[in-house]
Design a protein around this motif. Structure first.
Motif, PDB file in Angstrom:
ATOM      1  N   SER A 160       0.832  -1.205   0.000  1.00 13.50           N
ATOM      2  CA  SER A 160       0.000   0.000   0.000  1.00 13.50           C
ATOM      3  C   SER A 160       0.864   1.252   0.000  1.00 13.50           C
ATOM      4  CB  SER A 160      -0.925   0.018   1.222  1.00 13.50           C
ATOM      5  OG  SER A 160      -1.802  -1.063   1.178  1.00 13.50           O
ATOM      6  N   LEU A 161       1.934   1.233   0.787  1.00 12.73           N
ATOM      7  CA  LEU A 161       2.858   2.358   0.807  1.00 12.73           C
ATOM      8  C   LEU A 161       3.498   2.574  -0.564  1.00 12.73           C
ATOM      9  CD1 LEU A 161       4.327   4.530   2.505  1.00 12.73           C
ATOM     10  CD2 LEU A 161       6.077   2.798   2.953  1.00 12.73           C
ATOM     11  N   LEU A 162       3.863   1.492  -1.227  1.00 14.41           N
ATOM     12  CA  LEU A 162       4.452   1.610  -2.562  1.00 14.41           C
ATOM     13  C   LEU A 162       3.454   2.196  -3.566  1.00 14.41           C
ATOM     14  CD1 LEU A 162       6.458  -1.731  -2.871  1.00 14.41           C
ATOM     15  CD2 LEU A 162       7.357   0.559  -2.490  1.00 14.41           C
ATOM     16  N   ILE A 163       2.203   1.781  -3.481  1.00 11.49           N
ATOM     17  CA  ILE A 163       1.175   2.289  -4.397  1.00 11.49           C
ATOM     18  C   ILE A 163       0.920   3.767  -4.141  1.00 11.49           C
ATOM     19  CG2 ILE A 163      -1.248   2.101  -5.098  1.00 11.49           C
ATOM     20  CD1 ILE A 163      -0.971  -0.928  -4.305  1.00 11.49           C
TER      21      ILE A 163
ATOM     22  N   THR B 279       2.995   5.899  -2.813  1.00 11.53           N
ATOM     23  CA  THR B 279       4.185   6.615  -3.276  1.00 11.53           C
ATOM     24  C   THR B 279       4.145   6.811  -4.786  1.00 11.53           C
ATOM     25  OG1 THR B 279       5.446   5.674  -1.450  1.00 11.53           O
ATOM     26  CG2 THR B 279       6.706   6.596  -3.285  1.00 11.53           C
ATOM     27  N   LEU B 280       3.742   5.786  -5.505  1.00 10.25           N
ATOM     28  CA  LEU B 280       3.625   5.886  -6.961  1.00 10.25           C
ATOM     29  C   LEU B 280       2.618   6.960  -7.356  1.00 10.25           C
ATOM     30  CD1 LEU B 280       4.335   4.733  -9.783  1.00 10.25           C
ATOM     31  CD2 LEU B 280       2.455   3.139  -9.462  1.00 10.25           C
ATOM     32  N   MET B 281       1.486   7.000  -6.664  1.00 11.01           N
ATOM     33  CA  MET B 281       0.466   8.010  -6.962  1.00 11.01           C
ATOM     34  C   MET B 281       0.991   9.426  -6.716  1.00 11.01           C
ATOM     35  SD  MET B 281      -2.981   6.466  -5.329  1.00 11.01           S
ATOM     36  CE  MET B 281      -4.051   5.366  -6.187  1.00 11.01           C
ATOM     37  N   VAL B 282       1.711   9.599  -5.609  1.00  4.64           N
ATOM     38  CA  VAL B 282       2.232  10.925  -5.269  1.00  4.64           C
ATOM     39  C   VAL B 282       3.317  11.342  -6.255  1.00  4.64           C
ATOM     40  CG1 VAL B 282       3.542  12.207  -3.521  1.00  4.64           C
ATOM     41  CG2 VAL B 282       1.614  10.781  -2.834  1.00  4.64           C
ATOM     42  N   LEU B 283       4.213  10.434  -6.587  1.00  5.36           N
ATOM     43  CA  LEU B 283       5.304  10.772  -7.503  1.00  5.36           C
ATOM     44  C   LEU B 283       4.807  11.084  -8.914  1.00  5.36           C
ATOM     45  CD1 LEU B 283       8.082   8.280  -6.390  1.00  5.36           C
ATOM     46  CD2 LEU B 283       7.985  10.744  -6.004  1.00  5.36           C
ATOM     47  N   ARG B 284       3.767  10.409  -9.333  1.00  2.00           N
ATOM     48  CA  ARG B 284       3.211  10.669 -10.668  1.00  2.00           C
ATOM     49  C   ARG B 284       2.324  11.898 -10.680  1.00  2.00           C
ATOM     50  NH1 ARG B 284       1.237   5.842 -14.134  1.00  2.00           N
ATOM     51  NH2 ARG B 284       1.814   7.314 -15.734  1.00  2.00           N
TER      52      ARG B 284
ATOM     53  N   GLU C 208      -7.539   2.872 -11.555  1.00  2.00           N
ATOM     54  CA  GLU C 208      -7.167   1.455 -11.578  1.00  2.00           C
ATOM     55  C   GLU C 208      -6.208   1.103 -10.443  1.00  2.00           C
ATOM     56  OE1 GLU C 208      -7.037   3.335 -14.450  1.00  2.00           O
ATOM     57  OE2 GLU C 208      -8.842   2.497 -15.364  1.00  2.00           O
ATOM     58  N   TYR C 209      -5.472   2.100  -9.935  1.00  2.00           N
ATOM     59  CA  TYR C 209      -4.554   1.835  -8.831  1.00  2.00           C
ATOM     60  C   TYR C 209      -5.302   1.394  -7.577  1.00  2.00           C
ATOM     61  CZ  TYR C 209      -0.594   3.984 -11.292  1.00  2.00           C
ATOM     62  OH  TYR C 209       0.401   4.278 -12.171  1.00  2.00           O
ATOM     63  N   LEU C 210      -6.550   1.805  -7.445  1.00  2.64           N
ATOM     64  CA  LEU C 210      -7.331   1.414  -6.272  1.00  2.64           C
ATOM     65  C   LEU C 210      -7.523  -0.096  -6.208  1.00  2.64           C
ATOM     66  CD1 LEU C 210     -10.036   4.217  -6.181  1.00  2.64           C
ATOM     67  CD2 LEU C 210      -7.976   4.000  -4.788  1.00  2.64           C
ATOM     68  N   PHE C 211      -7.584  -0.752  -7.368  1.00  2.00           N
ATOM     69  CA  PHE C 211      -7.725  -2.211  -7.395  1.00  2.00           C
ATOM     70  C   PHE C 211      -6.476  -2.888  -6.831  1.00  2.00           C
ATOM     71  CE2 PHE C 211      -7.983  -6.384  -9.585  1.00  2.00           C
ATOM     72  CZ  PHE C 211      -9.163  -6.802  -8.987  1.00  2.00           C
ATOM     73  N   SER C 212      -5.340  -2.205  -6.906  1.00  5.65           N
ATOM     74  CA  SER C 212      -4.105  -2.754  -6.351  1.00  5.65           C
ATOM     75  C   SER C 212      -4.200  -2.936  -4.842  1.00  5.65           C
ATOM     76  CB  SER C 212      -2.923  -1.844  -6.686  1.00  5.65           C
ATOM     77  OG  SER C 212      -2.726  -1.794  -8.076  1.00  5.65           O
ATOM     78  N   PHE C 213      -4.961  -2.061  -4.183  1.00  7.58           N
ATOM     79  CA  PHE C 213      -5.159  -2.222  -2.746  1.00  7.58           C
ATOM     80  C   PHE C 213      -5.941  -3.500  -2.442  1.00  7.58           C
ATOM     81  CE2 PHE C 213      -4.501   2.388  -3.073  1.00  7.58           C
ATOM     82  CZ  PHE C 213      -3.493   2.549  -2.129  1.00  7.58           C
ATOM     83  N   VAL C 214      -6.918  -3.802  -3.285  1.00  2.00           N
ATOM     84  CA  VAL C 214      -7.720  -5.017  -3.103  1.00  2.00           C
ATOM     85  C   VAL C 214      -6.849  -6.258  -3.306  1.00  2.00           C
ATOM     86  CG1 VAL C 214      -9.691  -6.338  -3.976  1.00  2.00           C
ATOM     87  CG2 VAL C 214      -9.833  -3.845  -3.808  1.00  2.00           C
ATOM     88  N   ILE C 215      -6.087  -6.257  -4.399  1.00  4.60           N
ATOM     89  CA  ILE C 215      -5.197  -7.387  -4.684  1.00  4.60           C
ATOM     90  C   ILE C 215      -4.164  -7.542  -3.561  1.00  4.60           C
ATOM     91  CG2 ILE C 215      -3.397  -8.237  -6.253  1.00  4.60           C
ATOM     92  CD1 ILE C 215      -6.169  -8.585  -7.367  1.00  4.60           C
TER      93      ILE C 215
END
Length: 133
Positions: free
Chosen positions: A58-61, A63-68, A74-81
């Motif tokens: 979750s921290l990595l995701i 961080t990716l959102m903030v840096l971009r 679609e990144y929200l689905f990464s939290f589910v996975i």
């Protein structure tokens, strides 16, 4: 088509989490991405390896959102996975710790079941006289 993609993603989550747990219990080491949550689970054992894995992913995701500087839904689905992956790590680790089998025996049994399942899928009932006509 969407159902098959969802099924494949679910199977990959199971296979990946199984790989993490088997590598950990076999003494072969652990992957670089799983080493941070593993270290935290050893230092702070109140939270399980699966929970630390979810928190780290979750921290990595985030961080990716903030840096971009861009929100991608679609990144929200990464939290589910990530959540299901962490849960599967905990479930598989618990079952492996409770069993009398070694990690190699569990891996061999699961691999043989998967190979048998793939063989049945490829034959599609031909061995039972189903010609598809």
């Amino acid at each position: 088509m969407n159902d098959s993609k969802l099924t494949i993603r679910g199977e990959l989550t199971l296979i990946n989490s199984l790989g993490v747990v088997l590598m950990l219990h076999s003494g072969s080491g652990i992957s670089a991405i799983s080493s941070v949550p593993y270290a935290f689970s050893e230092v702070f054992p109140k939270l399980t390896l699966g929970t630390w894995t979810y928190l780290f992913q979750s921290l990595l995701i985030l961080t990716l959102m903030v840096l971009r500087k861009k929100f991608i839904p679609e990144y929200l689905f990464s939290f589910v996975i990530g959540f299901f992956f962490g849960k599967m790590v905990d479930i598989l680790e618990e079952h492996l710790e409770d069993s009398d089998y070694s990690a190699i025996e569990v891996a061999a049994a699961l691999l043989s079941m998967e190979m048998g399942d793939s063989a049945l899928d490829n034959n599609q009932g031909e061995e039972f006289g189903d010609t598809g006509a």
